[in-house]
Write an enzyme that holds these catalytic residues in place. Structure first.
Site, mmCIF file in Angstrom:
data_model
loop_
_atom_site.group_PDB
_atom_site.id
_atom_site.type_symbol
_atom_site.label_atom_id
_atom_site.label_comp_id
_atom_site.label_asym_id
_atom_site.label_seq_id
_atom_site.Cartn_x
_atom_site.Cartn_y
_atom_site.Cartn_z
ATOM 1 N N LYS A 114 0.817 -1.223 0.000
ATOM 2 C CA LYS A 114 0.000 0.000 0.000
ATOM 3 C C LYS A 114 0.847 1.267 0.000
ATOM 4 C CE LYS A 114 -4.439 -1.695 1.436
ATOM 5 N NZ LYS A 114 -5.644 -1.544 2.189
ATOM 6 N N LYS A 198 -4.931 -8.349 -6.703
ATOM 7 C CA LYS A 198 -6.176 -8.631 -5.976
ATOM 8 C C LYS A 198 -7.257 -7.617 -6.360
ATOM 9 C CE LYS A 198 -6.353 -6.566 -1.513
ATOM 10 N NZ LYS A 198 -6.962 -6.472 -0.235
ATOM 11 N N LYS A 201 -10.754 -2.071 -3.777
ATOM 12 C CA LYS A 201 -11.594 -0.869 -3.827
ATOM 13 C C LYS A 201 -10.853 0.287 -4.479
ATOM 14 C CE LYS A 201 -13.377 -1.773 0.786
ATOM 15 N NZ LYS A 201 -12.661 -1.726 2.066
#
Ligand code: AQP
Length: 333
Positions: A114, A198, A201
């Protein structure tokens, strides 16, 4: 055996098929078993580890609660609340962060993914995210935590932190060591545009995911445009090894149909992706559209959702408040 279930979902918008098949569908099954005590949390403190718009965050908190209910979680049989309403989560997180070694956190792959290349600019909150998650779980003496496969490492860290706390303060079994509940198959749903990434969102491409608020037409269009390869489908599982997009679509079909991958492979053996895609679009539409309709109905019921979260928070406060007070005594406050 009765289980104490705790799990959370971030109110960061765009709840998708990965969140549903990897986590929320499992919440519903666990909630349907009357033996279990279930707590489902809208983890809004986790959401602010990345920048959020104030109005959008407020809406996303309600939408996440609405999604729980629209997916089939019965609010009369579980506690549903948002994390920021219960102070113990932040307090617990601070205390646990004072016992968790940096080395353990440095190994967390989700932070690396991230934060990306510019980790100097990532928030400290994003770095210590797994400790807040440990606090969430341990405050409720959760025995089982249903999550997607991407959260496995954080769950292992939670277990390590609980054991270290108990050992450091000589209070065996005070923090309960929870078991992860990760589905054996299809626990990681991948992007429709890249079978190695993956479903997420925050992916800038809306075509990469099926949102739980998508209409039938949107679902059909996204499945039609999903990346595939040029080979026909074979019933041999080992032939899927280097075909991540094919494996993902077949996995989604199996998971949403509640059947094994072997059964799906048998069904589509020798067929083309157009066959799989049309059947997949059909079954996804039939399962997701009722959820989507219900979310859209509930999302306007602000009073109902706010009261539900408020009532959930006061029940959660009772449990977590007691645990945090015991924790403070053990530490010496
Ligand atoms: N692709 C996925 N496949 C299976 N399970 C998934 N989960 C998330 N993505 C997938 C599971 O959903 C639960 C809630 O996740 P979250 O919202 O708290 O956090 P996340 O994992 O960070 O979700 P996203 O969609 O990947 O968001 P961004 O884009 O912000 O990174 C968890 O149990 C998770 O395992």
């Amino acid at each position: 055996m009765s289980k104490k279930i705790f799990s959370g979902v971030q109110p960061t918008g765009n709840l998708h098929l990965g969140n549903y098949l990897g986590a929320i569908k499992n919440f519903v099954d666990l909630n349907n078993d009357d033996e279990n005590e279930c707590i489902f949390c809208v983890v809004d403190l986790h959401a602010i580890t990345t920048k959020q718009d104030k109005e959008q965050l407020r809406n996303n908190i309600r939408e996440t609660a609405a999604t729980f209910i629209a997916s089939g979680i019965d609010p009369s049989k579980s506690i549903i609340f948002n994390q920021s309403k219960v102070h113990a989560h932040s307090e617990g997180s601070w205390m646990l962060s004072c016992m968790a070694p940096m080395g353990w956190l440095n190994r967390m792959t989700q932070f690396k993914e991230k934060a990306g290349k510019d980790k100097e600019k990532a928030s400290v909150g994003l770095y210590i995210y797994p400790i807040l998650m440990a606090s969430d779980i341990l405050l409720y003496d959760a025995t089982h935590v249903p999550v997607g496969e991407d959260q496995k490492q954080h769950l292992e860290l939670t277990r390590d932190i609980a054991q270290k706390f108990n050992k450091d303060f000589n209070c065996a079994d005070f923090l309960k060591v929870p078991e992860p509940l990760i589905k054996k198959d299809f626990s990681r749903i991948m992007s429709l545009k890249d079978g190695l990434k993956k479903m997420s969102k925050s992916d800038p491409s809306d075509l990469s995911r099926i949102n739980l608020t998508d209409t039938k037409d949107e679902i059909t269009n996204k499945i039609k445009k999903a990346k595939t390869d040029s080979f026909p489908i074979s019933n041999e599982k080992n032939k899927l090894k280097d075909r991540p997009e094919a494996e993902n679509l077949l996995g989604i079909y199996s998971s949403i149909s509640n059947q094994t991958l072997d059964k799906t492979l048998e069904e589509f053996d020798g067929k083309n992706f157009s066959d799989l895609k049309s059947q997949l679009a059909e079954i996804l539409s039939s399962k997701i559209s009722p959820i989507s309709d219900e979310i859209k109905k509930l999302i306007n019921e602000h009073k109902y959702l706010d009261e539900l979260l408020e009532q959930g928070a006061s029940k959660a406060e009772e449990i977590a408040g007691k645990k945090i007070n015991e924790m403070k005594k053990i530490i010496g406050f």
